[in-house]
Design a protein around this motif. Structure first.
Motif, PDB file in Angstrom:
ATOM      1  N   ARG A 126       1.022  -1.198  -0.189  1.00  0.00           N
ATOM      2  CA  ARG A 126      -0.004   0.135  -0.017  1.00  0.00           C
ATOM      3  C   ARG A 126       1.042   1.288   0.061  1.00  0.00           C
ATOM      4  O   ARG A 126       1.901   1.219   0.517  1.00  0.00           O
ATOM      5  CB  ARG A 126      -0.875  -0.018   1.162  1.00  0.00           C
ATOM      6  N   VAL A 127       0.409   2.225  -0.445  1.00  0.00           N
ATOM      7  CA  VAL A 127       1.241   3.751  -0.582  1.00  0.00           C
ATOM      8  C   VAL A 127       1.418   3.931   0.597  1.00  0.00           C
ATOM      9  O   VAL A 127       2.730   4.172   0.876  1.00  0.00           O
ATOM     10  CB  VAL A 127       0.477   4.790  -1.351  1.00  0.00           C
ATOM     11  N   GLN A 156       4.345   1.502   2.180  1.00  0.00           N
ATOM     12  CA  GLN A 156       5.686   1.924   1.553  1.00  0.00           C
ATOM     13  C   GLN A 156       6.281   3.368   1.967  1.00  0.00           C
ATOM     14  O   GLN A 156       7.479   3.322   2.198  1.00  0.00           O
ATOM     15  CB  GLN A 156       5.475   1.906  -0.188  1.00  0.00           C
ATOM     16  N   ARG A 157       5.326   4.191   2.160  1.00  0.00           N
ATOM     17  CA  ARG A 157       5.914   5.588   2.521  1.00  0.00           C
ATOM     18  C   ARG A 157       6.414   5.397   3.995  1.00  0.00           C
ATOM     19  O   ARG A 157       7.451   6.034   4.178  1.00  0.00           O
ATOM     20  CB  ARG A 157       4.668   6.693   2.584  1.00  0.00           C
TER      21      ARG A 157
END
Length: 267
Positions: free
Chosen positions: A45-46, A49-50
């Motif tokens: 998921r974004v 990852q962030r």
């Protein structure tokens, strides 16, 4: 700029209900069930990852400032995530330390290869490598075992000079706390026995050794300077100071002094 982990444990747990990370601490994927029982991979998921990127950046900063003995809570605080988020990515501190140490060792190896490829003059190549490495701050994250093994290999190769037999005592611990009991860096024992399980570190020593040999054979590098000495310069010429401008100026000045000490003098 750090971004707060606003989703909290419940959101992460929800993600993990649908799959597990394929590998710990990497830019990984989440395994998902596919039609017919086959498995396929989907990107993290974004926000997950962030958060991983924030944790790695924070770990480099914290370990660079405080050493590898800094607690995971400090890393989480710097990344602005919960400590549980850090442990979900890296199940133990040893795994996170290994990841950071291996990345910085690989960065130094790339810098050494670049210096060999871009500079024909042996002294210019060695000087370029030292300046680039110190400026990047990678020396603050070198595994202390690499420094010790570098000194040991120099002894085995017959390093000359009055201090050759005592070269390991010249390699200081990298910040306080790096040799805490039970903490192994880059897969080595606390005694730094060999590099068989860390090919990246062995490669670094080999490439830096080529830089040192060329500069020594050209007569521009002192005959008693070893690979361990060069790595020691990288580790000590990158002080961690609170003001970035002051840190850069201090590093450049200190490196100038150390480079003069490495150069050979006319008889």
């Amino acid at each position: 700029m750090h971004i707060q982990d606003l989703h909290g444990p419940s959101a992460v747990a929800s993600t993990e209900d649908h799959g597990r990370l394929s590998s710990v601490g990497t830019v990984g994927t989440v395994a998902a069930g596919a039609t017919g029982g086959a498995a396929r991979s989907a990107p993290l998921r974004v926000d997950a990852q962030r958060n991983l990127e924030h944790v790695l950046r924070a770990a480099r900063e914290v370990f660079g400032e405080l050493g590898y003995g800094a607690p995971m809570e400090d890393v989480a605080r710097r990344a602005r995530v919960g400590v549980g988020t850090v442990y979900r990515r890296f199940p133990s501190k040893d795994v996170l330390v290994r990841r950071i140490a291996e990345e910085e060792t690989a960065r130094l190896t790339d810098q050494a290869r670049s210096a060999l490829g871009h500079e024909d003059e042996p002294w210019s190549a060695l000087s370029r490598f030292l300046r680039t490495s110190v400026a990047s701050g990678a020396g603050r994250l070198l595994p202390p075992q690499v420094l010790r093994v570098g000194a040991e290999q120099d002894e085995q190769a017959g390093a000359t000079g009055p201090d050759a037999a005592d070269s390991e005592t010249r390699v200081p611990h990298q910040r306080q706390g790096v040799d805490q009991p039970g903490l192994r860096v880059a897969g080595h024992s606390p005694e730094g026995e060999g590099l068989d399980d860390d090919p990246g570190a062995a490669e670094l020593l080999e490439v830096v050794g080529r830089l040192v040999d060329r500069a020594r054979q050209s007569g521009e590098l002192r005959g008693d300077v070893t690979v361990g000495d060069v790595l020691l310069v990288i580790a000590t010429a990158a002080p961690a100071l609170p003001d970035p401008a002051h840190q850069a100026a201090a590093s450049a000045r200190l490196l100038d002094i150390l480079l003069e000490g490495l150069r050979s003098r006319p008889a």
